[in-house]
Design a protein around this motif. Structure first.
Motif, mmCIF file in Angstrom:
data_model
loop_
_atom_site.group_PDB
_atom_site.id
_atom_site.type_symbol
_atom_site.label_atom_id
_atom_site.label_comp_id
_atom_site.label_asym_id
_atom_site.label_seq_id
_atom_site.Cartn_x
_atom_site.Cartn_y
_atom_site.Cartn_z
ATOM 1 N N SER A 137 2.425 2.889 8.136
ATOM 2 C CA SER A 137 2.748 3.341 6.783
ATOM 3 C C SER A 137 4.092 4.064 6.758
ATOM 4 O O SER A 137 4.906 3.843 5.852
ATOM 5 N N ASP A 178 0.824 -1.207 0.000
ATOM 6 C CA ASP A 178 0.000 0.000 0.000
ATOM 7 C C ASP A 178 0.862 1.263 0.000
ATOM 8 O O ASP A 178 0.549 2.236 -0.700
ATOM 9 N N ALA A 179 1.936 1.243 0.784
ATOM 10 C CA ALA A 179 2.788 2.427 0.873
ATOM 11 C C ALA A 179 3.472 2.717 -0.456
ATOM 12 O O ALA A 179 3.535 3.870 -0.901
ATOM 13 N N GLN A 233 2.513 1.716 -3.487
ATOM 14 C CA GLN A 233 1.530 2.082 -4.505
ATOM 15 C C GLN A 233 1.062 3.525 -4.344
ATOM 16 O O GLN A 233 0.790 4.213 -5.341
ATOM 17 N N GLU A 234 0.980 4.002 -3.127
ATOM 18 C CA GLU A 234 0.467 5.348 -2.899
ATOM 19 C C GLU A 234 1.542 6.419 -3.013
ATOM 20 O O GLU A 234 1.262 7.545 -3.443
ATOM 21 N N TYR A 235 2.793 6.072 -2.670
ATOM 22 C CA TYR A 235 3.838 7.099 -2.595
ATOM 23 C C TYR A 235 5.048 6.760 -3.460
ATOM 24 O O TYR A 235 6.163 7.184 -3.150
ATOM 25 N N TRP A 236 4.862 6.040 -4.555
ATOM 26 C CA TRP A 236 6.013 5.694 -5.388
ATOM 27 C C TRP A 236 6.580 6.918 -6.098
ATOM 28 O O TRP A 236 7.783 6.972 -6.375
ATOM 29 N N GLN A 283 3.756 11.546 7.914
ATOM 30 C CA GLN A 283 3.032 10.364 8.368
ATOM 31 C C GLN A 283 3.301 10.073 9.837
ATOM 32 O O GLN A 283 2.410 9.633 10.566
#
Length: 310
Positions: free
Chosen positions: A281, A85-86, A88-91, A272
């Motif tokens: 995250s 998830d991390a 995918q969201e912050y690449w 975060q």
């Protein structure tokens, strides 16, 4: 005068006298071994307290249940999906941080090599003074140096005015809040980390080797590529590692000299942890960044042919 004394003869079955130092001092080797371990003990305790324990805590936090909070607490559920998830969201900020770090490292390598070469071979009696000038920025706060670049690159500053006068920058062009400002700040702040290892490596080169390449009718560029560059390669590798690793994780330059469009992974991790309170995250992003940097360093060192530095 007393008569000479007859020599004493040992019995035929008596063992010969021992001449082995180990038999005379059986504990000497053992004491020396224990001394080495005792000398390593303070460093081992320091690493255990300030590296192993925090690293374990960070890795454990990255696997907490992401639905937890400070009020409800966190439960260890081994949620490896936090990493997916991390990323995918912050690449995007992750790749941006690596790109900014690589660009700043390349600039530092070009500028630092010229400066280190000049100090080693051309400075003469001014060598020590120039080395002091290289590390002089370290006497000023990192934050203050970055804020100074914010003033230098301001829209009404002399740098922007000069570039606009030379038509290298449009009338409405700017440097602040752009990738140029972020990379420039990174290159300036981490340049000494590149210069010092390069100087230490270049200063060890025997000038007679360079003169020999000239005597053999080698062009200066060829002599540099065949003699100077290979001999200075350990300093190049050390300097690039010391520059790239902190530059890739830095977020102060992007925060002060950039805009939201230049947000890097360090800014995401910081927000975060402190603002959103999303510890799993943030910890997962930190672990991903560390793994990526370690992987890049291993590949780089092996490609550079200096595995002995590891």
């Amino acid at each position: 005068m007393a008569p000479p004394t007859a020599p004493t003869l040992a019995p035929p079955d008596a063992p010969p006298p021992s001449t082995d130092l180990a038999d005379a001092e059986p504990d000497t080797g053992r004491k020396r071994g224990l001394t080495g371990y005792l000398l390593l003990l303070p460093a081992a305790v320091w690493l255990a307290l300030f590296f192993v324990v925090p690293f374990y805590s960070l890795a454990a936090t990255s696997l907490y249940d992401p639905s937890g909070s400070d009020f409800r607490g966190y439960e260890m559920t081994y949620a490896f999906g936090n990493y997916v998830d991390a990323v995918q969201e912050y690449w995007t900020p992750l790749l941006r941080a690596l790109a900014y770090g690589a660009a700043a490292t390349l600039i530092c390598l070009v500028l630092g090599y010229v400066l280190a070469y000049a100090i080693a071979f051309k400075a003469g009696r001014w060598k020590n003074l120039m080395l002091v000038l290289v590390i002089a920025p370290f006497f000023t706060s990192f934050l203050l140096r970055t804020l100074s670049w914010k003033l230098i690159l301001a829209d009404d500053g002399y740098v922007v005015d000069t570039l606009q006068f030379l038509h290298l920058l449009g009338e409405d062009g700017r440097l602040l809040a752009t990738p140029v400002a972020v990379v420039a700040g990174l290159a300036y702040n981490f340049l000494p980390f590149m210069v010092l290892p390069l100087y230490a490596s270049i200063d060890k080169i025997d000038p007679r080797l360079i003169e020999a390449s000239s005597d053999l009718y080698a062009h200066p560029a060829v002599g540099f590529l065949k003699v100077t560059w290979p001999l200075s390669l350990p300093g190049v590798v050390s300097g690039t590692l010391l520059t790239f690793i902190p530059a890739a994780g830095d977020y102060i330059n992007a925060q002060l000299l950039g805009s939201p469009n230049q947000r890097v992974i360090g800014s995401v991790i910081q927000s975060q942890f402190t603002d959103a309170g999303d510890y799993p995250s943030a910890a997962a992003l930190s672990m991903v960044l560390m793994v990526l940097i370690v992987a890049l360093v291993l590949v780089y060192v092996r490609r550079a042919g200096t595995e002995e530095l590891l």
